[in-house]
Design a protein around this motif. Structure first.
Motif, PDB file in Angstrom:
ATOM      1  N   SER A 321       0.845  -1.188   0.000  1.00 18.13           N
ATOM      2  CA  SER A 321       0.000   0.000   0.000  1.00 18.13           C
ATOM      3  C   SER A 321       0.881   1.239   0.000  1.00 18.13           C
ATOM      4  O   SER A 321       1.956   1.246   0.614  1.00 18.13           O
ATOM      5  CB  SER A 321      -0.942   0.007   1.200  1.00 18.13           C
ATOM      6  N   THR A 323       0.754   5.263   0.734  1.00 20.27           N
ATOM      7  CA  THR A 323      -0.005   6.330   1.370  1.00 20.27           C
ATOM      8  C   THR A 323      -0.050   7.571   0.493  1.00 20.27           C
ATOM      9  O   THR A 323       0.945   7.941  -0.137  1.00 20.27           O
ATOM     10  CB  THR A 323       0.620   6.686   2.730  1.00 20.27           C
ATOM     11  N   ASP A 324      -1.210   8.218   0.451  1.00 24.34           N
ATOM     12  CA  ASP A 324      -1.342   9.444  -0.326  1.00 24.34           C
ATOM     13  C   ASP A 324      -2.503  10.265   0.226  1.00 24.34           C
ATOM     14  O   ASP A 324      -3.359   9.749   0.962  1.00 24.34           O
ATOM     15  CB  ASP A 324      -1.580   9.122  -1.800  1.00 24.34           C
ATOM     16  N   THR A 325      -2.519  11.527  -0.127  1.00 22.78           N
ATOM     17  CA  THR A 325      -3.618  12.430   0.196  1.00 22.78           C
ATOM     18  C   THR A 325      -4.039  13.142  -1.072  1.00 22.78           C
ATOM     19  O   THR A 325      -3.207  13.712  -1.781  1.00 22.78           O
ATOM     20  CB  THR A 325      -3.194  13.463   1.262  1.00 22.78           C
ATOM     21  N   GLU A 365      -7.494  11.352   2.470  1.00 23.29           N
ATOM     22  CA  GLU A 365      -6.383  10.486   2.837  1.00 23.29           C
ATOM     23  C   GLU A 365      -6.716   9.026   2.562  1.00 23.29           C
ATOM     24  O   GLU A 365      -7.870   8.595   2.684  1.00 23.29           O
ATOM     25  CB  GLU A 365      -6.045  10.653   4.323  1.00 23.29           C
ATOM     26  N   HIS A 367      -4.865   5.098   0.709  1.00 21.86           N
ATOM     27  CA  HIS A 367      -3.748   4.333   0.158  1.00 21.86           C
ATOM     28  C   HIS A 367      -4.118   3.806  -1.223  1.00 21.86           C
ATOM     29  O   HIS A 367      -5.259   3.404  -1.464  1.00 21.86           O
ATOM     30  CB  HIS A 367      -3.399   3.131   1.049  1.00 21.86           C
ATOM     31  N   LYS A 390      -8.823   6.151   3.979  1.00 22.29           N
ATOM     32  CA  LYS A 390      -8.354   5.969   5.347  1.00 22.29           C
ATOM     33  C   LYS A 390      -9.507   5.876   6.335  1.00 22.29           C
ATOM     34  O   LYS A 390      -9.468   5.092   7.294  1.00 22.29           O
ATOM     35  CB  LYS A 390      -7.431   7.126   5.737  1.00 22.29           C
TER      36      LYS A 390
END
Length: 526
Positions: A321, A323-325, A365, A367, A390
């Motif tokens: 995974s 992570t990103d926003t 937020e 993934h 998220k």
């Protein structure tokens, strides 16, 4: 089941699920409430109506689909099923000046559950019913005079005026659908939704219960398709605005209504196949240098960073995974378009489309998930990508995701001066005749495009390389005289058998010249 045969017929193998991921069994409720009825004749239709049906359905106990096919259909094998052919002159909107025609899939073989399909014209709804006149049964094991009753339809495919012969889009099986671009070549599949993909408890497969096809106006270059999604854990309303072309564009609006909490919700999922490529070797001898529908996961992160993760066919299930926003986009791509790299004149892997996902509202937020499942043959799909928010998914909430899907051979978004990864290769560390003691492995990455072609050959370009464990040795970069690429080469010295995450990009001064190459290398499986 051979994917080659399915590609030839335009059918979806993906609807059978994922190799290596068990399908969760769904238990029925006692006396489940029936599915809400479709709008009656004369009832105006719009997307709000589909959302209301999905919301109402989420407040009722889940009702598994029933399949009660007559014996001639339920006993069909692959050859018998593919011998049933749709009659083109029976296509919806065939005798009109509209840019679209619609053909329908017969039930049988793996497609045993009917879906409700309606035409929407001037705001009113008309059901589309099965008729044996739609199909040619000359080569079937039963005659056209066999009374099949109103068995229903399995799905549909769209044909476009630029070339009515091949289909451009198809919806068939669970919530799977596919599209083609200028190469008119099917490849990877999309889904309406993924639930618990890759988890040990088994995957849940949502399905489309009903479709509404909005009759296009004469001269209209797009078509609107609405769908009602259902599953044990969630319901949903979907609107697809589909515009075929050299790059087929789908604008998707989805509104989801969870029935229960969901551990891993997969938004805008894509399913593909990767057997082997230039970064690994086949387990068994094969004349083809590479075999895959997609060769990497591309991501355009919310911070504007471009990322490329080459795909692998692992020895064991691999879950990653990122992570990103507010992601700008991601997708499974087939970057390598050279026929000589595949040498397959039967299924033409070099022609397979990319699938790029571009969020149209703020996804916040979460993934980007990548699931890689070990396979031994190319007849199985083993790669899945999707967005996982998220925020926990709980019943009583309404979730909205809008996004654009781009199907075609070209890069989905201009990278404006950013070089991209053209190839990844692995090998034994050190140099011939001077192999180091201990555990050392070599990595070679070719970067192409962006501003690299206009750089001076002696420009002080720096390869920025890091590893989650182990020691990076002798990183170097130079322009290749034989190609338009700049090549990075480094060795990795390691201990232990746990996976190692590697990262590399090119830098000139303080400026990044390339996207970021990510790779997960598993020494325990090499």
């Amino acid at each position: 089941m051979d994917r080659r045969q399915f590609f030839a017929c335009g059918f979806l193998l993906s609807s059978l699920g994922l190799v290596g991921a068990s399908s969760r069994r769904v238990s029925g409720q006692e006396n489940p409430s029936p599915e809400p009825e479709a709008p009656g004749p004369g009832t105006p239709f719009d997307f709000d109506q589909v959302k209301k049906r999905a919301r109402d359905l989420s407040n009722r106990p889940f009702q598994p689909r029933q399949s009660d096919l007559p014996e001639p259909i339920s006993n069909l094998g692959y050859e018998g099923y593919t011998s049933i052919r749709y009659r083109p002159e029976q296509a919806l909107w065939y005798d009109s000046d509209r840019a679209f025609r619609t053909q329908f899939f017969h039930l049988g073989h793996y497609y045993s559950h009917p879906v409700k399909i309606y035409e929407v014209a001037e705001g009113e709804v008309r059901p589309i019913r099965f008729s044996p006149e739609m199909f040619n049964y000359e080569d079937a094991s039963f005659g056209s005079d066999t009374d099949l009753g109103d068995i229903g339809l399995a799905g549909f495919r769209l044909h476009y005026f630029l070339n009515f012969a091949p289909d451009m889009v198809s919806f068939l099986g669970a919530s799977y659908f596919r599209a083609v671009g200028e190469n008119l070549q099917y490849g990877l599949s999309a889904r309406g939704l993924a639930i618990d993909t890759g988890l040990s408890k088994g995957e849940e497969f949502p399905f489309f219960r009903a479709f509404w096809l909005e009759r296009p106006e004469p001269g209209q270059d797009h078509i609107n398709v609405y769908a009602l999604l259902d599953s044990e854990s969630i319901t949903g309303a979907y609107r697809f605005e589909i515009r075929p072309g050299s790059t087929t564009i789908m604008n998707v609006e989805s509104t989801l209504y969870p029935r229960q909490s969901i551990e891993l919700l997969g938004v805008a999922p894509a399913t593909s196949m990767y057997l082997y490529g230039e970064n690994d070797a086949p387990d068994t001898p094969d004349f083809r240098p590479e075999v895959h529908d997609s060769d990497g996961l591309a991501m355009w992160r919310g911070n504007w960073e471009w990322v490329w993760r080459p795909l692998v066919n692992p020895k064991e299930l691999a879950l990653n995974s990122f992570t990103d926003t507010s992601p700008r986009g991601f997708g499974l791509l087939q970057r390598d378009r050279e026929f000589r790299h595949y040498q397959d004149a039967g299924v033409y892997y070099n022609r397979r489309p990319n699938l790029w996902v571009e969020p149209l509202n703020d996804w916040g937020e979460g993934h980007v998930h990548l699931v890689e499942i070990p396979i031994k043959e190319e007849i199985h799909d083993n790669i899945v990508s999707f967005w996982n928010p998220k925020e926990p998914v709980k019943p009583g909430k309404e979730l909205e995701f809008s996004y654009r899907l781009l199907w075609g051979p070209e890069a989905p978004v201009p990278r404006m001066g950013v070089a991209h990864v053209g190839a990844t290769r692995l090998g034994q560390g050190g140099t011939p005749g001077d192999r180091p003691d201990g555990k050392v492995h070599k990595f070679v990455i070719d970067f192409r495009g962006g501003d690299l072609p206009i750089l001076a050959k002696d420009a002080p370009v720096e390869p920025v390389v890091s590893a989650t464990r182990g020691k990076v040795l002798h990183p170097a970069v130079w322009p290749m005289e034989e190609t338009d690429a700049w090549r990075v080469k480094f060795d990795l010295e390691w201990e232990g058998e746990e996976p190692i995450d590697l990262r590399c990009f090119l830098r000139l001064g303080e400026e990044a010249l390339s996207e970021t190459w990510l790779y997960q290398w598993n020494p325990g499986q090499s």
